[in-house]
Write an enzyme that holds these catalytic residues in place. Structure first.
Site, PDB file in Angstrom:
ATOM      1  CG  HIS A  82      -1.925   0.738   1.481  1.00  0.00           C
ATOM      2  ND1 HIS A  82      -3.206   0.818   0.118  1.00  0.00           N
ATOM      3  CD2 HIS A  82      -2.041   2.304   1.952  1.00  0.00           C
ATOM      4  CE1 HIS A  82      -4.105   1.454   0.263  1.00  0.00           C
ATOM      5  NE2 HIS A  82      -3.227   3.085   1.346  1.00  0.00           N
ATOM      6  CG  ASP A 161     -11.092   3.153   4.710  1.00  0.00           C
ATOM      7  OD1 ASP A 161     -10.923   4.417   5.138  1.00  0.00           O
ATOM      8  OD2 ASP A 161     -10.620   2.898   3.673  1.00  0.00           O
ATOM      9  NE  ARG A 168      -9.201  10.480   6.214  1.00  0.00           N
ATOM     10  CZ  ARG A 168      -8.625   9.861   5.547  1.00  0.00           C
ATOM     11  NH1 ARG A 168      -8.358   8.928   5.148  1.00  0.00           N
ATOM     12  NH2 ARG A 168      -6.949   9.733   5.574  1.00  0.00           N
ATOM     13  CB  SER A 183      -8.032   5.574   5.733  1.00  0.00           C
ATOM     14  OG  SER A 183      -7.717   5.028   4.768  1.00  0.00           O
ATOM     15  CE  LYS A 187      -7.577   1.568   1.515  1.00  0.00           C
ATOM     16  NZ  LYS A 187      -7.652   2.504   2.262  1.00  0.00           N
TER      17      LYS A 187
HETATM   18  N1  URA Z   1      -4.899   5.677   1.510  1.00  0.00           N
HETATM   19  C1  URA Z   1      -5.509   5.714   1.824  1.00  0.00           C
HETATM   20  O1  URA Z   1      -5.797   4.513   1.937  1.00  0.00           O
HETATM   21  N2  URA Z   1      -5.760   6.224   3.287  1.00  0.00           N
HETATM   22  C2  URA Z   1      -5.842   6.805   3.520  1.00  0.00           C
HETATM   23  O2  URA Z   1      -6.588   7.489   4.483  1.00  0.00           O
HETATM   24  C3  URA Z   1      -4.636   7.736   2.908  1.00  0.00           C
HETATM   25  C4  URA Z   1      -4.064   6.846   1.744  1.00  0.00           C
END
Ligand code: URA
Length: 434
Positions: A82, A161, A168, A183, A187
Site C-alpha cells: 500500500h 473506510d 475526507r 483507513s 482494508k
Molecule cells: N491511503 C488510504 O488508503 N487512506 C488514506 O487515508 C490515505 C492514503
C-alpha cells in the site's frame, strides 16, 4: 449515543472509548450520524489527534464494518502493498502482476483518488471494461488464476473506510496520521494477507510534507499493523516531484504497462523493483533482497509480469489487449504544451501543484460525486535534474476541453522551477524493519 457529544468531546481534546468509536462508525453507516456530523468529527480528530488506543479502536471498528476474508484456497503466501498516496504513483499496477509472476500472490484492496493524489482504482478503470468491484468468491478466483487481483472496497470489505475516505477527500481531513492509519489498515487487515509492504510517501506531493512527518506515519502504521498481527515493512520514499513521466489515469496505466515491457521511466521501474523485492522477501520466496530483485528483473525480461497483468485485466472483465497495445486506452482530445520560461536545469516539478492541476484537468474529484475523466492528466517531458531549453515543452496538459487547460495553464507553468543545479534526489529515504 448522541453524535454531537462525540464531536464536542473530540473538539475539546477528549479521548473516545472503543465503544464510542464503534458506535460512531456503526451509526454513520446506519444513517444515525449525518454526513455533516461525521465531517465535523473528522475535522476535530484531525486537529486534536487520536492516541494509540483510539487509533487501534477506530481501525477495529472500520475493519468490523465488513468481512474479513480468509482466501484459504490461495495456497501461496499472500503479500499486499500500500502506498500512502502520491502524484503519478502508478506502481501498484505493474508491481502486483510482477510479484505474482514470481510466486507470491497479491490480494490488493485499493482506493480512489484522494485530494490531489491519484487512486489505483481510477487508473484501472481507465482500462475499458475493468471491474474493480468483485465479490469475495470472484476475488479469490482471480487470485488463484492470475496471482494478483486489485479491487475496491465494497459493502463486504471495510465499507466504513469507503464512506469515510470519500468524505475526507472533500472536507480537508486527509492529512491526519491516525485517520490514515485506520483507513489503510482496516482494508489491509480485511484481505487476510500474510504480510504488508508500505510505501510511505514524503514531500510536497505526499500527505506527509517532510521526512519527520512521514517517519511518524510509517512508525504508527508499522506499530499498529504489528499489534494486529500483520508482518509489515515500510519504506519512506520521495514524493517531492511526480513519480515517472505521467499524472492522470489512462496516462499512468500506459506508463505501468511500459514498465512491464521492460522500459518506462527509471524511477517508476526502480520503485517497482525495490517494493517488489520487499514483498518477495516478506512472502518467503527468498531471504535476500538482491535475489528477489533478480527474480523480478527476470519476470520483466521474459514477459511473465506482463502476461500476469493481461491475465488479471481479463479476469476483471477488462480489455487485456491494452497490455500489448496501450494505444487502446482513452486519449484526451486536447493536448497543450507548457513551455519552459528559460534555459537551464529543471530544479523542481512541484508534485502538490501538479497534482491539483491534474485534478483541475478532470483526472480527480473536487466533490465526492464527481466522475473522473480517464484521459485527463499531465505528460511530463523532463525529469528533475535534466537540462531544458527556453520555449521547449516541459509538459503537456491533457483534457477534454480547452477551457480546462486554459484554467490550469498558469498554475502548471508555476509548478516548474528552472535554475542552475538541482538538489540530489534519492528515491528511497528510509526503511523500517518489520
Ligand atoms: N491511503 C488510504 O488508503 N487512506 C488514506 O487515508 C490515505 C492514503
Amino acid at each position: 449515543m448522541n453524535p454531537v457529544e462525540l464531536i464536542i468531546k473530540k473538539r475539546d481534546g477528549g479521548r473516545l472509548s472503543g465503544a464510542e468509536l464503534e458506535e460512531l462508525v456503526q451509526g454513520y453507516l446506519a444513517g444515525r450520524v449525518a454526513e455533516y456530523q461525521m465531517s465535523a468529527w473528522l475535522m476535530a480528530a484531525l486537529l486534536r489527534g487520536l492516541d494509540e488506543s483510539e487509533t487501534v479502536a477506530l481501525t477495529r471498528a472500520m475493519l468490523a464494518s465488513g468481512r474479513q476474508l480468509k482466501l484459504e484456497r490461495v495456497r501461496v503466501r499472500k503479500i499486499d502493498k500500500h502506498s500512502t498516496g502520491g502524484v503519478g504513483d502508478k506502481v501498484s499496477l505493474c508491481l502486483a502482476p510482477l510479484v505474482a509472476a514470481c510466486g507470491v500472490a497479491v490480494p490488493m484492496i485499493a482506493g480512489r483518488g484522494l485530494g490531489h493524489t491519484g487512486g489505483t482504482l481510477d487508473k484501472l478503470e481507465a482500462i475499458p471494461g475493468y471491474r474493480v468491484r468483485l465479490d469475495a468468491a470472484a476475488f479469490e478466483r482471480v487470485l488463484k488464476s492470475a496471482g494478483a487481483s486489485i479491487i475496491g472496497q465494497s459493502n463486504a470489505i471495510a465499507p466504513a473506510d469507503r464512506r469515510l475516505y470519500a468524505l475526507r477527500d472533500v472536507t480537508g481531513t486527509v492529512e491526519s496520521v491516525p485517520l490514515i492509519v485506520a483507513s489503510i489498515l482496516s482494508k489491509k487487515l480485511a484481505t487476510g494477507s500474510d504480510g504488508l509492504v508500505l510505501d510511505v510517501k514524503a514531500g510536497r506531493g505526499a500527505f506527509m510534507p517532510n521526512l519527520a512527518r512521514a517517519r511518524e506515519l510509517a512508525r504508527a502504521l508499522v506499530r499498529t499493523a504489528r499489534n494486529a498481527g500483520l508482518r509489515t515493512t515500510a519504506l519512506i520514499t520521495d514524493m517531492s516531484a511526480p513519480l515517472g513521466r505521467t499524472v492522470g489515469n489512462a496516462l499512468e496505466t500506459r506508463e505501468a504497462i511500459e514498465v512491464l515491457h521492460g522500459s518506462g521511466p527509471a524511477d517508476t521501474r526502480e520503485l517497482t523493483l525495490v517494493l517488489g523485492a520487499e514483498m518477495l522477501v516478506l512472502g518467503g520466496r527468498t531471504r535476500s533482497l538482491r535475489t528477489a530483485r533478480a527474480l523480478l528483473e527476470r519476470a520483466l525480461a521474459d514477459g511473465s509480469g506482463l502476461e500476469r497483468f493481461a491475465r488479471m485485466v481479463r479476469a476483471h472483465g477488462g480489455d487485456a489487449r491494452v497490455a500489448d497495445d496501450p494505444a487502446r486506452l482513452p486519449r484526451a482530445r486536447v493536448r497543450v504544451p507548457v513551455p519552459a520560461a528559460r534555459t537551464g536545469t529543471l530544479t523542481a516539478a512541484d508534485a502538490w501543484e501538479l497534482g491539483w492541476v491534474s485534478v483541475g484537468l478532470g483526472a480527480g474529484r473536487t466533490r465526492a460525486e464527481d466522475a473522473v475523466d480517464p484521459a485527463a492528466g499531465i505528460e511530463l517531458c523532463h525529469a528533475v535534474g535534466e537540462r531544458v531549453e527556453r520555449g521547449e515543452p516541459l509538459a503537456f496538459l491533457c483534457a477534454s476541453k480547452r477551457s480546462l487547460v486554459e484554467r490550469n495553464l498558469a498554475r502548471a507553468t508555476a509548478a516548474f522551477r528552472i535554475g542552475a543545479r538541482a538538489p540530489r534526489a534519492r528515491l528511497v529515504l528510509e526503511r523500517l524493519e518489520r
